[in-house]
Design a protein around this motif. Structure first.
Motif, PDB file in Angstrom:
ATOM      1  N   ALA A 125       0.838  -1.202   0.000  1.00 28.74           N
ATOM      2  CA  ALA A 125       0.000   0.000   0.000  1.00 28.74           C
ATOM      3  C   ALA A 125       0.867   1.244   0.000  1.00 28.74           C
ATOM      4  O   ALA A 125       0.539   2.235  -0.637  1.00 28.74           O
ATOM      5  CB  ALA A 125      -0.921  -0.006   1.207  1.00 28.74           C
ATOM      6  N   GLY A 126       1.979   1.184   0.704  1.00 27.29           N
ATOM      7  CA  GLY A 126       2.894   2.323   0.743  1.00 27.29           C
ATOM      8  C   GLY A 126       3.416   2.636  -0.641  1.00 27.29           C
ATOM      9  O   GLY A 126       3.534   3.789  -1.036  1.00 27.29           O
ATOM     10  N   VAL A 127       3.705   1.588  -1.397  1.00 31.53           N
ATOM     11  CA  VAL A 127       4.152   1.776  -2.772  1.00 31.53           C
ATOM     12  C   VAL A 127       3.031   2.375  -3.603  1.00 31.53           C
ATOM     13  O   VAL A 127       3.202   3.337  -4.325  1.00 31.53           O
ATOM     14  CB  VAL A 127       4.600   0.424  -3.386  1.00 31.53           C
ATOM     15  CG1 VAL A 127       4.863   0.573  -4.879  1.00 31.53           C
ATOM     16  CG2 VAL A 127       5.846  -0.071  -2.692  1.00 31.53           C
ATOM     17  N   GLY A 128       1.837   1.807  -3.443  1.00 30.17           N
ATOM     18  CA  GLY A 128       0.705   2.270  -4.236  1.00 30.17           C
ATOM     19  C   GLY A 128       0.256   3.661  -3.870  1.00 30.17           C
ATOM     20  O   GLY A 128      -0.246   4.394  -4.708  1.00 30.17           O
ATOM     21  N   ALA A 129       0.450   4.054  -2.594  1.00 27.59           N
ATOM     22  CA  ALA A 129      -0.058   5.342  -2.139  1.00 27.59           C
ATOM     23  C   ALA A 129       0.612   6.514  -2.847  1.00 27.59           C
ATOM     24  O   ALA A 129       0.072   7.600  -2.894  1.00 27.59           O
ATOM     25  CB  ALA A 129       0.126   5.471  -0.629  1.00 27.59           C
ATOM     26  N   GLY A 130       1.795   6.277  -3.388  1.00 30.91           N
ATOM     27  CA  GLY A 130       2.486   7.356  -4.060  1.00 30.91           C
ATOM     28  C   GLY A 130       2.056   7.537  -5.502  1.00 30.91           C
ATOM     29  O   GLY A 130       2.603   8.344  -6.219  1.00 30.91           O
ATOM     30  N   TRP A 131       1.042   6.770  -5.909  1.00 33.34           N
ATOM     31  CA  TRP A 131       0.634   6.771  -7.299  1.00 33.34           C
ATOM     32  C   TRP A 131      -0.758   7.299  -7.480  1.00 33.34           C
ATOM     33  O   TRP A 131      -1.577   7.206  -6.585  1.00 33.34           O
ATOM     34  CB  TRP A 131       0.706   5.345  -7.845  1.00 33.34           C
ATOM     35  CG  TRP A 131       2.116   4.932  -7.967  1.00 33.34           C
ATOM     36  CD1 TRP A 131       2.832   4.252  -7.040  1.00 33.34           C
ATOM     37  CD2 TRP A 131       3.003   5.247  -9.017  1.00 33.34           C
ATOM     38  NE1 TRP A 131       4.112   4.101  -7.464  1.00 33.34           N
ATOM     39  CE2 TRP A 131       4.248   4.702  -8.676  1.00 33.34           C
ATOM     40  CE3 TRP A 131       2.868   5.930 -10.221  1.00 33.34           C
ATOM     41  CZ2 TRP A 131       5.352   4.836  -9.499  1.00 33.34           C
ATOM     42  CZ3 TRP A 131       3.967   6.049 -11.034  1.00 33.34           C
ATOM     43  CH2 TRP A 131       5.191   5.505 -10.671  1.00 33.34           C
ATOM     44  N   PRO A 132      -1.010   7.820  -8.657  1.00 35.07           N
ATOM     45  CA  PRO A 132      -2.379   8.211  -8.950  1.00 35.07           C
ATOM     46  C   PRO A 132      -3.279   6.988  -8.857  1.00 35.07           C
ATOM     47  O   PRO A 132      -2.820   5.862  -9.017  1.00 35.07           O
ATOM     48  CB  PRO A 132      -2.320   8.715 -10.401  1.00 35.07           C
ATOM     49  CG  PRO A 132      -0.887   8.973 -10.671  1.00 35.07           C
ATOM     50  CD  PRO A 132      -0.115   8.057  -9.785  1.00 35.07           C
ATOM     51  N   THR A 133      -4.540   7.229  -8.604  1.00 33.96           N
ATOM     52  CA  THR A 133      -5.458   6.108  -8.518  1.00 33.96           C
ATOM     53  C   THR A 133      -5.654   5.492  -9.891  1.00 33.96           C
ATOM     54  O   THR A 133      -5.367   6.081 -10.913  1.00 33.96           O
ATOM     55  CB  THR A 133      -6.820   6.554  -7.987  1.00 33.96           C
ATOM     56  OG1 THR A 133      -7.322   7.548  -8.869  1.00 33.96           O
ATOM     57  CG2 THR A 133      -6.709   7.082  -6.593  1.00 33.96           C
ATOM     58  N   GLY A 134      -6.177   4.301  -9.882  1.00 33.50           N
ATOM     59  CA  GLY A 134      -6.428   3.608 -11.141  1.00 33.50           C
ATOM     60  C   GLY A 134      -5.391   2.546 -11.397  1.00 33.50           C
ATOM     61  O   GLY A 134      -4.438   2.377 -10.660  1.00 33.50           O
ATOM     62  N   ALA A 135      -5.610   1.837 -12.451  1.00 33.89           N
ATOM     63  CA  ALA A 135      -4.736   0.725 -12.774  1.00 33.89           C
ATOM     64  C   ALA A 135      -3.371   1.230 -13.222  1.00 33.89           C
ATOM     65  O   ALA A 135      -3.247   2.312 -13.792  1.00 33.89           O
ATOM     66  CB  ALA A 135      -5.368  -0.112 -13.867  1.00 33.89           C
ATOM     67  N   VAL A 182      -5.189  -6.466  -3.058  1.00 29.03           N
ATOM     68  CA  VAL A 182      -6.039  -5.530  -2.313  1.00 29.03           C
ATOM     69  C   VAL A 182      -5.211  -4.340  -1.844  1.00 29.03           C
ATOM     70  O   VAL A 182      -5.597  -3.175  -2.009  1.00 29.03           O
ATOM     71  CB  VAL A 182      -6.698  -6.245  -1.113  1.00 29.03           C
ATOM     72  CG1 VAL A 182      -7.296  -5.235  -0.140  1.00 29.03           C
ATOM     73  CG2 VAL A 182      -7.776  -7.207  -1.603  1.00 29.03           C
ATOM     74  N   ALA A 183      -4.063  -4.635  -1.265  1.00 29.61           N
ATOM     75  CA  ALA A 183      -3.223  -3.555  -0.743  1.00 29.61           C
ATOM     76  C   ALA A 183      -2.744  -2.649  -1.865  1.00 29.61           C
ATOM     77  O   ALA A 183      -2.764  -1.419  -1.757  1.00 29.61           O
ATOM     78  CB  ALA A 183      -2.035  -4.154   0.006  1.00 29.61           C
ATOM     79  N   GLU A 184      -2.351  -3.270  -2.945  1.00 32.36           N
ATOM     80  CA  GLU A 184      -1.803  -2.510  -4.070  1.00 32.36           C
ATOM     81  C   GLU A 184      -2.856  -1.598  -4.694  1.00 32.36           C
ATOM     82  O   GLU A 184      -2.552  -0.509  -5.161  1.00 32.36           O
ATOM     83  CB  GLU A 184      -1.289  -3.509  -5.106  1.00 32.36           C
ATOM     84  CG  GLU A 184      -0.415  -2.924  -6.180  1.00 32.36           C
ATOM     85  CD  GLU A 184       0.032  -4.014  -7.149  1.00 32.36           C
ATOM     86  OE1 GLU A 184       1.179  -3.948  -7.598  1.00 32.36           O
ATOM     87  OE2 GLU A 184      -0.766  -4.918  -7.447  1.00 32.36           O
ATOM     88  N   THR A 215     -18.014   0.180  -6.862  1.00 32.95           N
ATOM     89  CA  THR A 215     -18.185  -0.985  -7.719  1.00 32.95           C
ATOM     90  C   THR A 215     -16.976  -1.229  -8.600  1.00 32.95           C
ATOM     91  O   THR A 215     -16.971  -2.157  -9.375  1.00 32.95           O
ATOM     92  CB  THR A 215     -19.426  -0.814  -8.614  1.00 32.95           C
ATOM     93  OG1 THR A 215     -19.286   0.385  -9.359  1.00 32.95           O
ATOM     94  CG2 THR A 215     -20.688  -0.760  -7.790  1.00 32.95           C
ATOM     95  N   SER A 216     -15.984  -0.388  -8.471  1.00 34.27           N
ATOM     96  CA  SER A 216     -14.820  -0.598  -9.309  1.00 34.27           C
ATOM     97  C   SER A 216     -14.029  -1.793  -8.818  1.00 34.27           C
ATOM     98  O   SER A 216     -13.830  -1.972  -7.637  1.00 34.27           O
ATOM     99  CB  SER A 216     -13.929   0.647  -9.299  1.00 34.27           C
ATOM    100  OG  SER A 216     -13.350   0.813  -8.040  1.00 34.27           O
ATOM    101  N   VAL A 217     -13.658  -2.598  -9.728  1.00 29.74           N
ATOM    102  CA  VAL A 217     -12.849  -3.770  -9.410  1.00 29.74           C
ATOM    103  C   VAL A 217     -11.523  -3.596 -10.106  1.00 29.74           C
ATOM    104  O   VAL A 217     -11.476  -3.262 -11.285  1.00 29.74           O
ATOM    105  CB  VAL A 217     -13.536  -5.056  -9.900  1.00 29.74           C
ATOM    106  CG1 VAL A 217     -12.650  -6.249  -9.672  1.00 29.74           C
ATOM    107  CG2 VAL A 217     -14.872  -5.217  -9.203  1.00 29.74           C
ATOM    108  N   PRO A 218     -10.464  -3.744  -9.365  1.00 29.65           N
ATOM    109  CA  PRO A 218      -9.166  -3.486  -9.972  1.00 29.65           C
ATOM    110  C   PRO A 218      -8.892  -4.410 -11.146  1.00 29.65           C
ATOM    111  O   PRO A 218      -9.157  -5.598 -11.079  1.00 29.65           O
ATOM    112  CB  PRO A 218      -8.175  -3.750  -8.841  1.00 29.65           C
ATOM    113  CG  PRO A 218      -8.918  -4.603  -7.888  1.00 29.65           C
ATOM    114  CD  PRO A 218     -10.362  -4.223  -8.015  1.00 29.65           C
ATOM    115  N   ASP A 219      -8.366  -3.841 -12.169  1.00 28.50           N
ATOM    116  CA  ASP A 219      -7.935  -4.654 -13.289  1.00 28.50           C
ATOM    117  C   ASP A 219      -6.518  -5.079 -13.014  1.00 28.50           C
ATOM    118  O   ASP A 219      -5.568  -4.378 -13.306  1.00 28.50           O
ATOM    119  CB  ASP A 219      -8.014  -3.833 -14.582  1.00 28.50           C
ATOM    120  CG  ASP A 219      -7.513  -4.617 -15.766  1.00 28.50           C
ATOM    121  OD1 ASP A 219      -7.337  -5.841 -15.623  1.00 28.50           O
ATOM    122  OD2 ASP A 219      -7.306  -3.995 -16.819  1.00 28.50           O
ATOM    123  N   ASP A 220      -6.380  -6.193 -12.382  1.00 25.77           N
ATOM    124  CA  ASP A 220      -5.051  -6.591 -11.938  1.00 25.77           C
ATOM    125  C   ASP A 220      -4.416  -7.601 -12.876  1.00 25.77           C
ATOM    126  O   ASP A 220      -3.634  -8.412 -12.483  1.00 25.77           O
ATOM    127  CB  ASP A 220      -5.096  -7.140 -10.513  1.00 25.77           C
ATOM    128  CG  ASP A 220      -6.146  -8.202 -10.374  1.00 25.77           C
ATOM    129  OD1 ASP A 220      -6.423  -8.600  -9.252  1.00 25.77           O
ATOM    130  OD2 ASP A 220      -6.689  -8.641 -11.407  1.00 25.77           O
TER     131      ASP A 220
END
Lengths: 258, 191
Positions: free
Chosen positions: A70-80, B57-59, A252-257
């Motif tokens: 999450a720390g890595v992701g927090a520095g990024w704009p939202t979205g895929a 989820v975290a990502e 309702t957004s589901v991450p496109d992982d």
């Protein structure tokens, strides 16, 4: 059974929506269940029983890995993440790598990775990520005739081991003496004639040599009254979060992982 | 089922900020139901799939905004997608008959279960899930598991399965009636 009889049975066993909801939510005592549904109510309650040990294995390591991710992701704009940037077992993105690696190296994820104690996929992901910057942690697939050897605490893994040691201490958990990695660290410190704390003082990534420039720690801290090793009882956090993402998608957004 | 988190929005904010205590809170609530769901679907890989789900989820946490129920649905959606990914990859790799992991797991449960333990109140959660679903068609079984184990309302289950809520209600009623009509076969409690 005649079809008329079957219809009568089916009608008798029909329940309304509200009763079905209560039944499936485990809100109906078997004794209070409609005729024919006591067994269902009982099984529903069993299926919702409290967690057992086998379901929570690796909890602390997984939590650390999530906080780091999450720390890595927090520095990024939202979205895929942009296409083509996904790698490292979906743990970090290439674009985030310059940020992710130093951050990861300072977190409890790296700490757990250094001891090889992350869950399989997470361990492999961190192994791959840290290898890019010359930090060695177990891959999660390592085996040497079934006998654990552990990382060399005098080499590049020293930083990770020391970070792991500090993270455990910071969480009030004495570093496990049964972990080969910590045993190696203790041995290296003893061989150097130092305590582990002294041996680890000022250690930096790479060559494991001390450096006066303190890197600090990005390990998460629990709000007052809460520990990182909570047992499922949670109170409202005492303080506001230190950062929040800029914007959010809908529920309702589901991450496109992919 | 566990009570709702007292202040879910605060926990979510803290998790987005990378606070480990917040992830511990979310994990403690959702790991047991998620791993039960995954073990029901894919016993041999459930723990790995759960780990992958949590990392995803975290990502992606910054992309989520909503209440706890929606969060549960989101997590189960990711878990289900991971499972589907795994099965697609396994199908591509497969050169020999699929391992009977599901049947092996059920057999193991049966072998380890004392007949007296078939009384619901003494059954393990995983064995109870198997008992609830073993006589149901796949779509009915998944609705029941998502509702019972996932603790999800009809609307969330419908979204996860890509069905209309009315269709989910029909499926759950059929499932319940089927279970009730087979109660004597399934549940010693009814004897």
């Amino acid at each position: 059974m005649a079809s008329d009889d079957l219809d009568a049975v089916m009608r008798r066993l029909s329940v309304d929506d509200a009763t079905a909801d209560r039944l499936l939510a485990g809100a109906l005592d078997p004794e209070d269940a409609p005729p024919g549904y006591a067994g269902v109510a009982s099984l529903v309650r069993s299926a919702q029983g409290p967690a057992v040990a086998g379901e929570m294995g690796g909890r602390d390591e997984m939590v650390s890995a999530m906080a780091a991710a999450a720390g890595v992701g927090a520095g990024w704009p939202t979205g895929a993440a942009p296409k083509g940037t996904r790698m490292l077992g979906r743990f970090v993105t290439l674009r985030a790598l310059p940020i992710a690696i130093p951050a990861m190296a300072l977190t409890a994820t790296a700490a757990a990775a250094a001891t090889g104690s992350l869950p399989g996929p997470a361990q492999s992901a961190v192994h791959g990520a840290l290898a890019h910057v010359g930090v060695s942690v177990p891959s999660g697939n390592d085996s040497s005739n079934g006998k654990a050897k552990g990382p060399d605490a005098t080499g590049p893994a020293k930083f990770g081991l020391c970070t792991a040691f500090k993270a455990h201490e910071a969480n009030g958990v004495h570093p496990s003496s049964h972990a080969v990695a910590f045993a190696n660290l203790q041995s290296a410190a003893t061989a150097a004639g130092k305590s582990v704390d002294a041996y680890c003082a000022g250690v930096t990534p790479g060559n494991g040599s001390p450096d006066d420039n303190s890197t600090g720690s990005s390990s998460s801290t629990a709000p007052e009254g809460q520990g990182g090793n909570g047992n499922g009882h949670h109170s409202t956090p005492a303080g506001p979060p230190t950062s929040t993402p800029g914007s959010h998608h809908s529920t309702t957004s589901v991450p496109d992982d992919k | 089922m566990s009570a709702p988190i007292e202040d879910f929005s605060a926990v979510l904010r803290a998790a987005r900020a990378g606070e480990a205590w917040a992830f511990a809170c979310l994990y403690d609530r959702l790991q047991p139901p998620m791993v039960r769901y995954l073990r029901w679907r894919e016993p041999s890989l459930a723990d790995d799939l759960a780990s992958e789900t949590w990392l995803a989820v975290a990502e992606r946490l910054a992309t989520f905004d909503g209440e706890e129920t929606a969060f549960r649905g989101w997590v189960f959606t990711i878990a289900r997608r991971r499972l589907a990914d795994h099965r697609r990859q396994a199908a591509r790799r497969r050169t020999s008959p699929a391992p009977q992991t599901k049947f092996a797991a059920i057999a193991a449960i049966a072998a380890d279960t004392d007949p007296a333990d078939l009384v619901g109140s003494r059954l393990s959660a995983q064995a109870a899930i198997e008992r609830l679903t073993e006589l149901l068609p796949g779509d009915q079984a998944e609705v029941v598991v998502l509702r019972v184990v996932g603790g999800l309302p009809v609307e969330e289950v419908a979204r996860i399965l890509g069905k209309r809520p009315g269709h989910v209600r029909v499926l759950q009623h059929r499932a319940l009636r089927r279970l009730a009509t087979r109660a004597d076969d399934l549940f010693l409690l009814e004897a």
